[in-house]
Design an enzyme around this catalytic site. Sequence first.
Site, short mmCIF file in Angstrom:
data_model
loop_
_atom_site.label_atom_id
_atom_site.label_comp_id
_atom_site.label_asym_id
_atom_site.label_seq_id
_atom_site.Cartn_x
_atom_site.Cartn_y
_atom_site.Cartn_z
N ASP A 28 46.99 44.40 37.51
CA ASP A 28 45.66 43.82 37.40
C ASP A 28 45.85 42.41 36.83
O ASP A 28 46.91 42.09 36.28
CB ASP A 28 44.81 44.69 36.47
CG ASP A 28 43.47 44.08 36.14
OD1 ASP A 28 42.79 43.60 37.07
OD2 ASP A 28 43.10 44.07 34.96
N PHE A 29 44.83 41.57 36.95
CA PHE A 29 44.98 40.20 36.44
C PHE A 29 44.24 39.99 35.12
O PHE A 29 44.84 39.88 34.07
CB PHE A 29 44.53 39.18 37.49
CG PHE A 29 44.76 37.76 37.03
CD1 PHE A 29 46.04 37.24 37.00
CD2 PHE A 29 43.71 36.96 36.61
CE1 PHE A 29 46.28 35.94 36.54
CE2 PHE A 29 43.92 35.67 36.16
CZ PHE A 29 45.21 35.15 36.12
N ASP A 30 42.91 39.93 35.17
CA ASP A 30 42.12 39.65 33.97
C ASP A 30 42.26 40.78 32.95
O ASP A 30 42.01 41.94 33.27
CB ASP A 30 40.65 39.44 34.33
CG ASP A 30 40.43 38.21 35.18
OD1 ASP A 30 40.43 37.10 34.64
OD2 ASP A 30 40.29 38.37 36.41
N ASP A 208 43.46 47.06 32.57
CA ASP A 208 42.73 47.18 31.31
C ASP A 208 41.32 47.73 31.44
O ASP A 208 40.73 48.18 30.45
CB ASP A 208 42.63 45.81 30.64
CG ASP A 208 41.62 44.90 31.34
OD1 ASP A 208 41.75 44.69 32.57
OD2 ASP A 208 40.69 44.42 30.68
#
Length: 259
Positions: A28-30, A208
């Site tokens: 995932d990124f953010d 997250d």
Amino acid sequence: MGSAGLSADLHAAIVHVARTAHLLVAMDFDGTMAPLVPRAEDARPLPAAASAFAALSAVESTTTALVSGRALASLRAVATPPEQTLLVGSHGAEVWLGPGSPGLELTETQEHARGRVQSAVQLAVHLHPGTVMEQKPAGVVLHYRQATPEAGRAAVAAVRAALGQDPGLFITEGKMVLEISVINANKGESLRLLRTVSDATAVIFAGDDVTDEHAFTALGAGDVGIKVGAGTTAAAFRIASPQELPAVLELLLATRKHP
């Protein structure tokens, strides 16, 4: 704690998965590769995480992927991923599997539905200060991270009330966001697709948000799921924050290069 500040169990799991024949490293990124920030356009990956991730993308029999809720254009702009990294945007509504990947095309019915969603979110943003609308190829997002809790709740309630129970709309709640899509997609389906196209024999995924739980539940025996931060999760492992992710990727890289 094991080496690199990781728990002994997580350290052992990373070393084990790094020795698989073909590894898919999906992130995932953010909130995972990058700390969460008030303005989405200001997000950037932590340098150490980006460096290790880029190095992994160059390792033989290793496929890297970013699996994000962002639209693909936004993901590319803030993440600047390695050229060979596969990309999933809009929680799976947009997928880039390399040159020649077709772009997203909506039907006339989906376009009409997206327009109705846009009108509902625009009105909520106008009435509730601090809320922001983001348009995506497959839908619209209401952001309320910078609004007061009262304004955020009111905006979410207003959008939900305006849209009703339309079976053609798919609503997802994340961290201070409400996303409405005209395509039913999630990160679990995306991870299964990435596993297939990469011929991966094992997968490591970190995320997250609540939207990442679909991906965690799509993992199988021999895979590694890492929840970043607090919250109930189906992931077998957890790290406290994005600042701990570089240790994960660096250990993965070191073991993958020198098994």
